[in-house]
Design a protein around this motif. Structure first.
Motif: not given
Length: 116
Positions: A7-8, A46-47, A63-72
């Motif tokens: 899940n991203i 996907v932000t 390359v996928i951009l996500s609005a979720i923190q990288a650590e999460t």
């Protein structure tokens, strides 16, 4: 073979086995990676208009951009991979028996949930 989906954010998922790297977007090299992917038409955003907080690179060089923190995202990925390993280990057990999901008292009952 069952594919594990990571899940991203915002209902979007990616096949976990295809993930090569989960990166923080704050450095200049990461901004260059994003720009190069955009030029190569391999950028997936996907932000939903929010700030990019993670960049995910796949084995197909998408390359996928996500609005979720990288650590999460990384912790979700790690948990998913551990779950996949446990499922693979449990595959060698007797058919019809779930690994640790039912106690001795409930062994004769069917639970409403089925493992994925």
């Amino acid at each position: 073979m069952e594919q594990l989906l990571l899940n991203i954010g915002f209902g979007n998922t990616v096949v976990a086995e295809r993930v090569v790297a989960i990166l923080s977007p704050n450095s200049s090299p990461m901004k260059r990676v994003k720009d190069e992917a955009k030029d190569a038409r391999s950028l997936i955003d996907v932000t939903h208009g929010r700030k990019t907080r993670a960049i995910i690179i796949t084995d197909s060089n998408h390359v996928i951009l996500s609005a979720i923190q990288a650590e999460t995202v990384a912790s979700r990925f790690e948990a998913l991979m551990k779950e996949g390993e446990e499922t693979a280990k449990g595959a060698g057990k007797e058919p019809g028996k779930e690994s640790g999901k039912q106690s001795g008292k409930q062994s004769g009952k069917q639970s409403g949930k089925q493992g994925n």
